[in-house]
Design an enzyme around this catalytic site. Structure first.
Site, PDB file in Angstrom:
ATOM      1  N   SER A  48       1.124  -2.510  -8.824  1.00  0.00           N
ATOM      2  CA  SER A  48       0.928  -3.756  -9.516  1.00  0.00           C
ATOM      3  C   SER A  48       0.589  -3.277 -11.280  1.00  0.00           C
ATOM      4  O   SER A  48       0.642  -3.894 -12.014  1.00  0.00           O
ATOM      5  CB  SER A  48       0.005  -4.676  -8.852  1.00  0.00           C
ATOM      6  OG  SER A  48      -1.385  -4.008  -8.635  1.00  0.00           O
ATOM      7  N   CYS A  78       4.162  -8.449  -2.072  1.00  0.00           N
ATOM      8  CA  CYS A  78       3.146  -7.455  -2.100  1.00  0.00           C
ATOM      9  C   CYS A  78       2.489  -6.953  -3.563  1.00  0.00           C
ATOM     10  O   CYS A  78       1.894  -7.922  -4.052  1.00  0.00           O
ATOM     11  CB  CYS A  78       3.886  -6.030  -1.563  1.00  0.00           C
ATOM     12  SG  CYS A  78       2.790  -4.784  -1.043  1.00  0.00           S
ATOM     13  N   ARG A 127       0.361  -0.558   2.243  1.00  0.00           N
ATOM     14  CA  ARG A 127      -0.713  -0.704   0.917  1.00  0.00           C
ATOM     15  C   ARG A 127      -0.774  -2.047   0.352  1.00  0.00           C
ATOM     16  O   ARG A 127      -1.088  -2.068  -0.735  1.00  0.00           O
ATOM     17  CB  ARG A 127      -0.417   0.482  -0.120  1.00  0.00           C
ATOM     18  CG  ARG A 127      -0.491   1.821   0.420  1.00  0.00           C
ATOM     19  CD  ARG A 127      -0.157   2.886  -0.591  1.00  0.00           C
ATOM     20  NE  ARG A 127      -0.879   2.995  -1.832  1.00  0.00           N
ATOM     21  CZ  ARG A 127      -2.235   3.362  -1.994  1.00  0.00           C
ATOM     22  NH1 ARG A 127      -2.648   3.915  -0.888  1.00  0.00           N
ATOM     23  NH2 ARG A 127      -2.742   3.186  -3.108  1.00  0.00           N
ATOM     24  N   HIS A 162       6.656  -7.287   2.881  1.00  0.00           N
ATOM     25  CA  HIS A 162       7.950  -6.974   2.467  1.00  0.00           C
ATOM     26  C   HIS A 162       9.322  -7.483   3.249  1.00  0.00           C
ATOM     27  O   HIS A 162       9.742  -6.782   3.929  1.00  0.00           O
ATOM     28  CB  HIS A 162       8.154  -5.405   2.311  1.00  0.00           C
ATOM     29  CG  HIS A 162       7.205  -4.691   1.530  1.00  0.00           C
ATOM     30  ND1 HIS A 162       7.921  -4.372   0.112  1.00  0.00           N
ATOM     31  CD2 HIS A 162       6.025  -4.132   1.222  1.00  0.00           C
ATOM     32  CE1 HIS A 162       6.790  -3.803  -0.725  1.00  0.00           C
ATOM     33  NE2 HIS A 162       5.679  -3.652   0.150  1.00  0.00           N
ATOM     34  N   GLU A 164      11.843  -7.948   2.358  1.00  0.00           N
ATOM     35  CA  GLU A 164      13.073  -7.423   1.962  1.00  0.00           C
ATOM     36  C   GLU A 164      13.632  -6.199   2.632  1.00  0.00           C
ATOM     37  O   GLU A 164      14.681  -5.402   2.566  1.00  0.00           O
ATOM     38  CB  GLU A 164      13.222  -7.105   0.257  1.00  0.00           C
ATOM     39  CG  GLU A 164      12.529  -5.625   0.123  1.00  0.00           C
ATOM     40  CD  GLU A 164      10.932  -6.055  -0.021  1.00  0.00           C
ATOM     41  OE1 GLU A 164      10.464  -7.077   0.456  1.00  0.00           O
ATOM     42  OE2 GLU A 164      10.350  -5.061  -0.414  1.00  0.00           O
TER      43      GLU A 164
HETATM   44  N1  GLN Z   1      -0.682  -1.038  -3.450  1.00  0.00           N
HETATM   45  C1  GLN Z   1       0.347  -1.804  -4.382  1.00  0.00           C
HETATM   46  C2  GLN Z   1      -0.576  -2.151  -5.656  1.00  0.00           C
HETATM   47  O1  GLN Z   1      -1.753  -2.311  -5.412  1.00  0.00           O
HETATM   48  C3  GLN Z   1       1.111  -2.656  -3.797  1.00  0.00           C
HETATM   49  C4  GLN Z   1       1.788  -1.954  -2.648  1.00  0.00           C
HETATM   50  C5  GLN Z   1       3.223  -2.689  -2.523  1.00  0.00           C
HETATM   51  O2  GLN Z   1       3.762  -3.368  -3.334  1.00  0.00           O
HETATM   52  N2  GLN Z   1       3.909  -2.255  -1.404  1.00  0.00           N
HETATM   53  O3  GLN Z   1      -0.104  -2.275  -6.671  1.00  0.00           O
END
Ligand code: GLN
Length: 188
Positions: A48, A78, A127, A162, A164
């Protein structure tokens, strides 16, 4: 039906493939001009911070907000959920907690009940964030251990997993359904 997939960074290709499997046309979005004429948009997973920097660099922040204000259906997944939250684009009235499931649990899969889907979906969390606060306009569609992991506010839907990465297309179908009902609404 033309769906944009934000391709600043992250796993945008898997989204493109899934949307095309469902019969939508897709467009990779890297600049504000790429948003013109879109019926819907996916903000993918990835990282992000990197994605937010790229959005700023390309001058995409305000055009993306305009797209949401215009009522265009948007799906964030995510990192996409984080990018849409109060502290980033500010188009979803939520605060995301990044990497919320802890260092030990980088990724896991679970069968998740999602409001609007007839049966649980296999949800892949990598994550992943969860939603630590949300406003009254936000509908919680799914939770893990009492933490919202799928939310919807008007035309914006975000999931912490996710969709996808499996063969199950139902989350993307929800986006396409929103696009279809909006188009019907425009005609009457
Ligand atoms: N941990 C990532 C973040 O904080 C997001 C992880 C993901 O998009 N699979 O940006």
């Amino acid at each position: 039906m033309l769906i944009g997939v934000l391709a600043i960074q992250g796993d945008f290709e898997a989204h493109t493939r899934m949307l095309e499997r469902l019969g939508a046309k897709t467009r990779i979005v890297r600049t504000p001009a790429d948003l013109d004429g879109l019926d819907g948009l996916v903000v993918p997973g990835g990282e992000s911070t990197t994605m937010t920097l790229g959005i700023e660099r390309e001058g995409l922040a305000e055009p993306l907000r305009d797209l949401v204000r215009a009522g265009t259906p948007v799906l964030g997944t995510c990192a996409g959920l984080i990018v849409l939250d109060r502290d980033h684009l500010g188009v979803l009235d939520i605060a995301a907690n990044r990497n919320a499931f802890g260092r030990q649990v980088h990724s896991f899969e679970t069968d998740l009940d999602v409001r609007g889907l007839d049966a649980p979906i296999r949800a892949v969390f990598i994550r992943a964030p969860w939603v630590k606060e949300h406003g009254g306009e936000v509908e919680v569609l799914a939770e893990v251990d009492g933490h919202p992991v799928a939310v919807r506010q008007g035309n914006v839907t975000a999931v912490a997993f996710h969709p996808e990465l499996t063969d199950d297309t139902r989350v993307h179908e929800l986006l396409l359904e929103q696009v279809r009902s909006r188009k019907v609404g425009e005609r009457v």
